[in-house]
Enzyme design. Structure first.
Site, PDB file in Angstrom:
ATOM      1  N   GLU A  47      10.460   8.963 -10.580  1.00  0.00           N
ATOM      2  CA  GLU A  47       9.061   9.383 -10.392  1.00  0.00           C
ATOM      3  C   GLU A  47       8.234   8.143 -10.065  1.00  0.00           C
ATOM      4  O   GLU A  47       8.273   7.159 -10.811  1.00  0.00           O
ATOM      5  CB  GLU A  47       8.504  10.056 -11.657  1.00  0.00           C
ATOM      6  CG  GLU A  47       7.085  10.584 -11.401  1.00  0.00           C
ATOM      7  CD  GLU A  47       6.392  11.157 -12.641  1.00  0.00           C
ATOM      8  OE1 GLU A  47       6.917  10.990 -13.752  1.00  0.00           O
ATOM      9  OE2 GLU A  47       5.313  11.732 -12.471  1.00  0.00           O
ATOM     10  N   GLU A  72       5.533   2.632 -12.144  1.00  0.00           N
ATOM     11  CA  GLU A  72       4.067   2.755 -12.156  1.00  0.00           C
ATOM     12  C   GLU A  72       3.460   1.369 -11.940  1.00  0.00           C
ATOM     13  O   GLU A  72       3.902   0.390 -12.525  1.00  0.00           O
ATOM     14  CB  GLU A  72       3.646   3.386 -13.500  1.00  0.00           C
ATOM     15  CG  GLU A  72       2.191   3.371 -13.840  1.00  0.00           C
ATOM     16  CD  GLU A  72       1.263   4.034 -12.835  1.00  0.00           C
ATOM     17  OE1 GLU A  72       1.407   5.219 -12.534  1.00  0.00           O
ATOM     18  OE2 GLU A  72       0.366   3.312 -12.349  1.00  0.00           O
ATOM     19  N   ASP A 122      -2.799   8.373  -5.020  1.00  0.00           N
ATOM     20  CA  ASP A 122      -4.212   8.093  -4.710  1.00  0.00           C
ATOM     21  C   ASP A 122      -4.475   8.365  -3.221  1.00  0.00           C
ATOM     22  O   ASP A 122      -3.765   7.834  -2.371  1.00  0.00           O
ATOM     23  CB  ASP A 122      -4.536   6.635  -5.037  1.00  0.00           C
ATOM     24  CG  ASP A 122      -4.326   6.337  -6.513  1.00  0.00           C
ATOM     25  OD1 ASP A 122      -4.876   7.073  -7.343  1.00  0.00           O
ATOM     26  OD2 ASP A 122      -3.583   5.391  -6.834  1.00  0.00           O
ATOM     27  N   LYS A 126     -11.275   6.633   2.444  1.00  0.00           N
ATOM     28  CA  LYS A 126     -11.939   5.906   3.539  1.00  0.00           C
ATOM     29  C   LYS A 126     -10.906   5.467   4.569  1.00  0.00           C
ATOM     30  O   LYS A 126      -9.832   4.976   4.198  1.00  0.00           O
ATOM     31  CB  LYS A 126     -12.651   4.669   2.989  1.00  0.00           C
ATOM     32  CG  LYS A 126     -13.864   5.011   2.167  1.00  0.00           C
ATOM     33  CD  LYS A 126     -14.583   3.772   1.700  1.00  0.00           C
ATOM     34  CE  LYS A 126     -15.749   4.182   0.819  1.00  0.00           C
ATOM     35  NZ  LYS A 126     -16.182   3.107  -0.064  1.00  0.00           N
ATOM     36  N   ASP A 158      -3.991  17.053  -3.918  1.00  0.00           N
ATOM     37  CA  ASP A 158      -5.129  17.972  -3.918  1.00  0.00           C
ATOM     38  C   ASP A 158      -6.040  17.660  -2.732  1.00  0.00           C
ATOM     39  O   ASP A 158      -6.991  18.396  -2.489  1.00  0.00           O
ATOM     40  CB  ASP A 158      -5.949  17.768  -5.197  1.00  0.00           C
ATOM     41  CG  ASP A 158      -6.441  16.341  -5.273  1.00  0.00           C
ATOM     42  OD1 ASP A 158      -5.582  15.443  -5.409  1.00  0.00           O
ATOM     43  OD2 ASP A 158      -7.656  16.100  -5.147  1.00  0.00           O
ATOM     44  N   THR A 195       0.850  18.287 -13.802  1.00  0.00           N
ATOM     45  CA  THR A 195       0.572  16.921 -14.258  1.00  0.00           C
ATOM     46  C   THR A 195      -0.874  16.867 -14.753  1.00  0.00           C
ATOM     47  O   THR A 195      -1.638  17.818 -14.579  1.00  0.00           O
ATOM     48  CB  THR A 195       0.747  15.890 -13.122  1.00  0.00           C
ATOM     49  OG1 THR A 195      -0.365  15.998 -12.231  1.00  0.00           O
ATOM     50  CG2 THR A 195       2.045  16.088 -12.355  1.00  0.00           C
ATOM     51  N   GLU A 198      -3.225  17.328 -11.929  1.00  0.00           N
ATOM     52  CA  GLU A 198      -3.156  18.709 -11.433  1.00  0.00           C
ATOM     53  C   GLU A 198      -4.026  19.628 -12.288  1.00  0.00           C
ATOM     54  O   GLU A 198      -4.760  20.472 -11.752  1.00  0.00           O
ATOM     55  CB  GLU A 198      -1.688  19.146 -11.487  1.00  0.00           C
ATOM     56  CG  GLU A 198      -1.415  20.472 -10.887  1.00  0.00           C
ATOM     57  CD  GLU A 198       0.088  20.743 -10.819  1.00  0.00           C
ATOM     58  OE1 GLU A 198       0.898  19.787 -10.855  1.00  0.00           O
ATOM     59  OE2 GLU A 198       0.442  21.910 -10.744  1.00  0.00           O
TER      60      GLU A 198
HETATM   61  C1  LIG Z   1      -3.925   9.741  -8.998  1.00  0.00           C
HETATM   62  S1  LIG Z   1      -2.796   9.055 -10.115  1.00  0.00           S
HETATM   63  C2  LIG Z   1      -1.616  10.392 -10.394  1.00  0.00           C
HETATM   64  C3  LIG Z   1      -0.852  10.213 -11.667  1.00  0.00           C
HETATM   65  C4  LIG Z   1       0.189  11.308 -11.982  1.00  0.00           C
HETATM   66  N1  LIG Z   1       1.253  11.296 -11.009  1.00  0.00           N
HETATM   67  C5  LIG Z   1      -0.439  12.681 -12.079  1.00  0.00           C
HETATM   68  O1  LIG Z   1      -0.223  13.515 -11.190  1.00  0.00           O
HETATM   69  O2  LIG Z   1      -1.151  12.949 -13.069  1.00  0.00           O
HETATM   70  C6  LIG Z   1      -1.854   7.945  -9.088  1.00  0.00           C
HETATM   71  C7  LIG Z   1      -0.985   6.984  -9.885  1.00  0.00           C
HETATM   72  O3  LIG Z   1      -0.161   6.231  -8.995  1.00  0.00           O
HETATM   73  C8  LIG Z   1      -0.145   4.873  -9.408  1.00  0.00           C
HETATM   74  N2  LIG Z   1       0.189   4.067  -8.217  1.00  0.00           N
HETATM   75  C9  LIG Z   1      -0.624   3.770  -7.183  1.00  0.00           C
HETATM   76  N3  LIG Z   1       0.044   3.071  -6.245  1.00  0.00           N
HETATM   77  C10 LIG Z   1       1.324   2.925  -6.708  1.00  0.00           C
HETATM   78  C11 LIG Z   1       2.484   2.286  -6.194  1.00  0.00           C
HETATM   79  N4  LIG Z   1       2.464   1.658  -5.016  1.00  0.00           N
HETATM   80  N5  LIG Z   1       3.621   2.324  -6.937  1.00  0.00           N
HETATM   81  C12 LIG Z   1       3.636   2.947  -8.145  1.00  0.00           C
HETATM   82  N6  LIG Z   1       2.563   3.563  -8.681  1.00  0.00           N
HETATM   83  C13 LIG Z   1       1.422   3.558  -7.964  1.00  0.00           C
HETATM   84  C14 LIG Z   1      -1.522   4.638  -9.978  1.00  0.00           C
HETATM   85  O4  LIG Z   1      -1.570   3.532 -10.856  1.00  0.00           O
HETATM   86  C15 LIG Z   1      -1.778   5.970 -10.695  1.00  0.00           C
HETATM   87  O5  LIG Z   1      -1.294   5.957 -12.029  1.00  0.00           O
END
Ligand SMILES: C[S@@+](CC[C@H](N)C(=O)[O-])C[C@H]1O[C@@H](n2cnc3c(N)ncnc32)[C@H](O)[C@@H]1O
Length: 218
Positions: A47, A72, A122, A126, A158, A195, A198
């Site tokens: 994951e 992460e 994420d 932009k 989303d 999640t 979600e």
């Molecule tokens: C919007 S959150 C979604 C978290 C979780 N997957 C959920 O659905 O609740 C995006 C996550 O991806 C992590 N993240 C961003 N870029 C990443 C990368 N290049 N490698 C690993 N994790 C990353 C961020 O730190 C953040 O915890």
């Protein structure tokens, strides 16, 4: 008052570094925690970007004979998840702090993964930030190469503009086929665990997009 991150790990520490994985390999790092039939390869699920981490814990609980790895970027998230696991959680889960792109390239052999999950990456809305998006053609190609035959890449978002980008990138990867075809994506996946993000987006009534792309046999 600022909240401090508690840095002690009150039990077994399930974090592993890139160097640990390179030196020992996944089978040694999961020894004693994942039962693999003699001669069978270790089954691995990855994951990327586990955030608050509850989805990875549920995945690991649901398949105790499969080794799960969460990667992460946020040190804080990795630390919190390590503390939670140390207090009592599935032992078939390891945590890596770093970039998913680097972890894929350096820590997983071709054909070694049963599944890869990327939930709600994420969106970087932009235009000048689009290059920071996680789901890009080189990342998808790296996942495809590392999936075992029949292995699946799951992606969810989303964000409608990011959904169009993700859909185009997945559809263009020759090693993968759309498991939800003829639909481009699904708005609901029956039985799927939500999640943290979600749940928030659903509560706000945002449209969701889910993909499952399978590694082709040829
Ligand atoms: C919007 S959150 C979604 C978290 C979780 N997957 C959920 O659905 O609740 C995006 C996550 O991806 C992590 N993240 C961003 N870029 C990443 C990368 N290049 N490698 C690993 N994790 C990353 C961020 O730190 C953040 O915890």
């Amino acid at each position: 008052m600022t909240r401090r991150l508690k840095l002690d790990i009150p039990g077994p520490d399930l974090r592993v570094s890139f160097d640990d994985v390179k030196a020992k390999g996944w089978p040694a790092l999961f020894a004693g925690d994942v039962e693999t039939p003699a001669g069978a390869p270790l089954r691995l699920v990855l994951e990327i970007g586990f955030g608050r981490g509850e989805f990875g814990i549920e995945l690991a609980r649901a398949a105790p004979d499969v080794a799960h790895v969460g990667v992460e970027l946020s040190f804080r998230r990795v630390h919190k998840q390590a503390r939670r696991l140390a207090k009592g959680g599935p032992r078939n889960l390891r945590l890596v702090h770093g970039r998913g792109e680097m972890a894929l390239a350096e820590l997983f052999a071709p054909g070694s993964l049963d599944a890869v999950w990327i939930n709600f990456p994420d969106p970087w809305p932009k235009k000048r930030h689009h290059r920071r998006r996680l789901v890009q053609a080189p990342l998808v190609a790296a996942v495809a190469e590392r999936l075992a035959r029949g292995g699946v890449l799951h992606v969810a978002t989303d964000d409608a503009p990011y959904a169009e980008h993700i859909d185009a990138v997945l559809a263009a990867e020759p090693l993968l086929e759309n498991a939800y075809a003829p639909a481009r994506w699904l708005a609901e996946v029956p039985g799927r665990m939500p999640t943290a993000y979600e749940r928030e987006w659903r509560a706000l009534g945002r449209g969701l997009h889910f993909w499952a792309y399978r590694r082709r046999h040829a």
